[in-house]
Motif scaffolding. Structure first.
Motif, mmCIF file in Angstrom:
data_model
loop_
_atom_site.group_PDB
_atom_site.id
_atom_site.type_symbol
_atom_site.label_atom_id
_atom_site.label_comp_id
_atom_site.label_asym_id
_atom_site.label_seq_id
_atom_site.Cartn_x
_atom_site.Cartn_y
_atom_site.Cartn_z
ATOM 1 N N VAL A 125 -13.690 1.337 -4.072
ATOM 2 C CA VAL A 125 -12.778 1.870 -3.061
ATOM 3 C C VAL A 125 -13.302 1.584 -1.655
ATOM 4 O O VAL A 125 -12.554 1.155 -0.774
ATOM 5 C CB VAL A 125 -12.568 3.383 -3.262
ATOM 6 C CG1 VAL A 125 -11.718 3.949 -2.130
ATOM 7 C CG2 VAL A 125 -11.898 3.650 -4.598
ATOM 8 N N TYR A 126 -14.593 1.824 -1.447
ATOM 9 C CA TYR A 126 -15.170 1.562 -0.130
ATOM 10 C C TYR A 126 -15.096 0.081 0.220
ATOM 11 O O TYR A 126 -14.841 -0.290 1.374
ATOM 12 C CB TYR A 126 -16.621 2.030 -0.085
ATOM 13 C CG TYR A 126 -16.784 3.533 -0.153
ATOM 14 C CD1 TYR A 126 -15.743 4.380 0.210
ATOM 15 C CD2 TYR A 126 -17.968 4.110 -0.590
ATOM 16 C CE1 TYR A 126 -15.878 5.751 0.140
ATOM 17 C CE2 TYR A 126 -18.122 5.485 -0.660
ATOM 18 C CZ TYR A 126 -17.071 6.299 -0.289
ATOM 19 O OH TYR A 126 -17.203 7.663 -0.365
ATOM 20 N N ARG A 176 -16.146 4.666 -6.490
ATOM 21 C CA ARG A 176 -16.259 4.774 -5.036
ATOM 22 C C ARG A 176 -16.678 3.464 -4.390
ATOM 23 O O ARG A 176 -16.195 3.116 -3.311
ATOM 24 C CB ARG A 176 -17.242 5.877 -4.662
ATOM 25 C CG ARG A 176 -16.706 7.271 -4.915
ATOM 26 C CD ARG A 176 -17.546 8.308 -4.218
ATOM 27 N NE ARG A 176 -16.922 9.633 -4.291
ATOM 28 C CZ ARG A 176 -17.390 10.708 -3.673
ATOM 29 N NH1 ARG A 176 -18.505 10.625 -2.956
ATOM 30 N NH2 ARG A 176 -16.768 11.859 -3.771
ATOM 31 N N LEU A 199 -7.973 7.505 -4.236
ATOM 32 C CA LEU A 199 -8.825 6.630 -5.038
ATOM 33 C C LEU A 199 -10.295 7.016 -4.929
ATOM 34 O O LEU A 199 -11.079 6.801 -5.856
ATOM 35 C CB LEU A 199 -8.634 5.176 -4.598
ATOM 36 C CG LEU A 199 -7.264 4.544 -4.864
ATOM 37 C CD1 LEU A 199 -7.210 3.141 -4.272
ATOM 38 C CD2 LEU A 199 -6.964 4.513 -6.353
ATOM 39 N N GLU A 200 -10.666 7.591 -3.791
ATOM 40 C CA GLU A 200 -12.062 7.976 -3.585
ATOM 41 C C GLU A 200 -12.502 9.054 -4.583
ATOM 42 O O GLU A 200 -13.691 9.170 -4.903
ATOM 43 C CB GLU A 200 -12.253 8.471 -2.153
ATOM 44 C CG GLU A 200 -13.714 8.684 -1.774
ATOM 45 C CD GLU A 200 -13.847 9.193 -0.355
ATOM 46 O OE1 GLU A 200 -14.978 9.224 0.144
ATOM 47 O OE2 GLU A 200 -12.825 9.552 0.247
ATOM 48 N N SER A 215 0.809 3.985 -2.852
ATOM 49 C CA SER A 215 0.452 5.347 -2.481
ATOM 50 C C SER A 215 1.430 6.341 -3.093
ATOM 51 O O SER A 215 1.033 7.379 -3.636
ATOM 52 C CB SER A 215 0.440 5.482 -0.957
ATOM 53 O OG SER A 215 -0.028 6.757 -0.571
ATOM 54 N N ALA A 255 -1.439 4.940 3.714
ATOM 55 C CA ALA A 255 -2.662 4.191 3.412
ATOM 56 C C ALA A 255 -3.855 5.137 3.311
ATOM 57 O O ALA A 255 -4.685 5.026 2.395
ATOM 58 C CB ALA A 255 -2.906 3.134 4.490
ATOM 59 N N SER A 256 -3.945 6.080 4.226
ATOM 60 C CA SER A 256 -5.045 7.046 4.196
ATOM 61 C C SER A 256 -5.007 7.888 2.932
ATOM 62 O O SER A 256 -6.041 8.137 2.290
ATOM 63 C CB SER A 256 -4.980 7.949 5.431
ATOM 64 O OG SER A 256 -5.055 7.188 6.613
ATOM 65 N N PHE A 307 -6.180 5.749 -0.191
ATOM 66 C CA PHE A 307 -7.623 5.545 -0.265
ATOM 67 C C PHE A 307 -8.355 6.857 -0.511
ATOM 68 O O PHE A 307 -9.379 6.887 -1.210
ATOM 69 C CB PHE A 307 -8.137 4.876 1.017
ATOM 70 C CG PHE A 307 -7.765 3.424 1.129
ATOM 71 C CD1 PHE A 307 -8.153 2.524 0.152
ATOM 72 C CD2 PHE A 307 -7.026 2.959 2.205
ATOM 73 C CE1 PHE A 307 -7.815 1.183 0.243
ATOM 74 C CE2 PHE A 307 -6.684 1.627 2.308
ATOM 75 C CZ PHE A 307 -7.078 0.732 1.331
ATOM 76 N N ILE A 344 0.830 -1.203 0.000
ATOM 77 C CA ILE A 344 0.000 0.000 0.000
ATOM 78 C C ILE A 344 0.864 1.252 0.000
ATOM 79 O O ILE A 344 0.579 2.235 -0.690
ATOM 80 C CB ILE A 344 -0.956 -0.014 1.206
ATOM 81 C CG1 ILE A 344 -2.080 -1.022 0.972
ATOM 82 C CG2 ILE A 344 -1.546 1.378 1.457
ATOM 83 C CD1 ILE A 344 -3.045 -1.144 2.119
ATOM 84 N N LEU A 365 -12.827 -2.089 -0.902
ATOM 85 C CA LEU A 365 -11.431 -2.402 -0.602
ATOM 86 C C LEU A 365 -11.034 -1.891 0.779
ATOM 87 O O LEU A 365 -10.307 -2.562 1.517
ATOM 88 C CB LEU A 365 -10.518 -1.798 -1.676
ATOM 89 C CG LEU A 365 -10.579 -2.440 -3.064
ATOM 90 C CD1 LEU A 365 -9.718 -1.645 -4.047
ATOM 91 C CD2 LEU A 365 -10.108 -3.884 -3.003
ATOM 92 N N THR A 366 -11.521 -0.697 1.111
ATOM 93 C CA THR A 366 -11.216 -0.135 2.430
ATOM 94 C C THR A 366 -11.791 -1.015 3.531
ATOM 95 O O THR A 366 -11.126 -1.303 4.536
ATOM 96 C CB THR A 366 -11.782 1.287 2.559
ATOM 97 O OG1 THR A 366 -11.292 2.093 1.484
ATOM 98 C CG2 THR A 366 -11.382 1.917 3.873
#
Length: 283
Positions: free
Chosen positions: A224-225, A221, A215-216, A138, A208-209, A212, A134, A227-228
């Protein structure tokens, strides 16, 4: 109070604050005065709250005695022994703690029974590479002009956490050994994994934050949600000893998760009683 127990942690904390302030100050020239003011407030508060140990320690090290390293005050330098298993790969996967690798003659863990899962079971081995992956993704996909200062900061934290957290372990250990030999008081950083790996943990959390969050912004979305959600659930399962409390707690009756027969505890109470007829001590 942990900062008072080990000044090395306190210095590492201040180091992280200065790194962040320096990076943000470079990127936001018009806010430097506010950044410097905030830095002074934070550092001043930390120093003031910790004067109860900073003042006596400073007096002892610089005025009462000639101390430059651990040997001068009779402390054990366990740097090399704690660096035996802190390879770069282990540090990247956050698996550098010495007690994970303490095994008895039969190959069973002396302290952490769950450690074998991370060494031998494929799901745990594979998931240990998730956070490093990740972090790489990133850097490759999440950078924008708006968050570049965060990537610079987390990048420095990542490098510090990996290479300093590895201690004297090859191939980068010669740098740490050089610092210990040349810089006065650097030998006090005798637990590199514990002192510097928090930089890496913080870097992973931030990277990581940022990934994500980046990607959002795309039109995927739901993916992404999902995967999160999978990542959070997966990490809770991966860290199950912390979630379930499956760690050794010697001060607790069930500290080693061994079921003792009831008569053991009954005997303890009987021996502590006043009417047990024993006038002496049982060895």
């Amino acid at each position: 109070s942990g900062a008072g127990i080990n000044p090395a942690y306190f210095i590492a904390l201040l180091g992280g604050i200065f790194v962040y302030s320096f990076i943000v100050g470079l990127e936001k020239a018009n806010e430097r005065k506010m950044i410097i003011r905030g830095l002074l407030v934070i550092v001043g508060t930390l120093l003031a709250a910790n004067l109860y140990w900073i003042l006596p320690l400073t007096n002892y090290l610089f005025f009462q005695s000639k101390i430059l390293n651990l040997a001068d005050i009779g402390l054990t330098n366990w740097l090399d022994s704690l660096s035996v298993n802190t390879s770069l790969l282990n540090v990247l996967r956050l698996q550098g703690a010495w007690d994970w690798y303490s095994l008895d003659a039969s190959g069973q863990p002396l302290y952490l029974p769950y450690a074998l899962n991370y060494f031998r079971k494929l799901p745990f081995i594979l998931f240990s590479f998730v956070l490093p992956t990740i972090a790489i993704l990133s850097f490759a996909a999440g950078k924008t002009k708006e968050n570049i200062e965060f990537y610079l900061c987390f990048g420095i934290f990542l490098l510090l956490g990996v290479f300093m957290g590895a201690g004297t372990h090859p191939p980068t250990g010669f740098v740490y050994s050089f610092l210990v030999g040349k810089i006065p008081f650097f030998s006090f950083f005798r637990s590199p994994w514990y002192i510097f790996t928090p930089y890496l943990i913080f870097a992973y959390a931030g990277l990581a934050s940022l990934l994500f969050a980046g990607l959002e912004k795309l039109r995927i979305r739901f993916i992404v949600y999902s995967l999160t959600f999978l990542f959070v659930v997966g990490y809770l399962l991966y860290s199950y000893p912390l979630v379930t409390g499956k760690i050794f707690r010697p001060s607790k009756p069930d500290g080693f998760y061994v079921k003792f027969p009831d008569y053991v505890w009954e005997t303890e109470k009987w021996l502590q009683g006043e009417d047990n007829g024993i006038n002496g001590r049982i060895i």
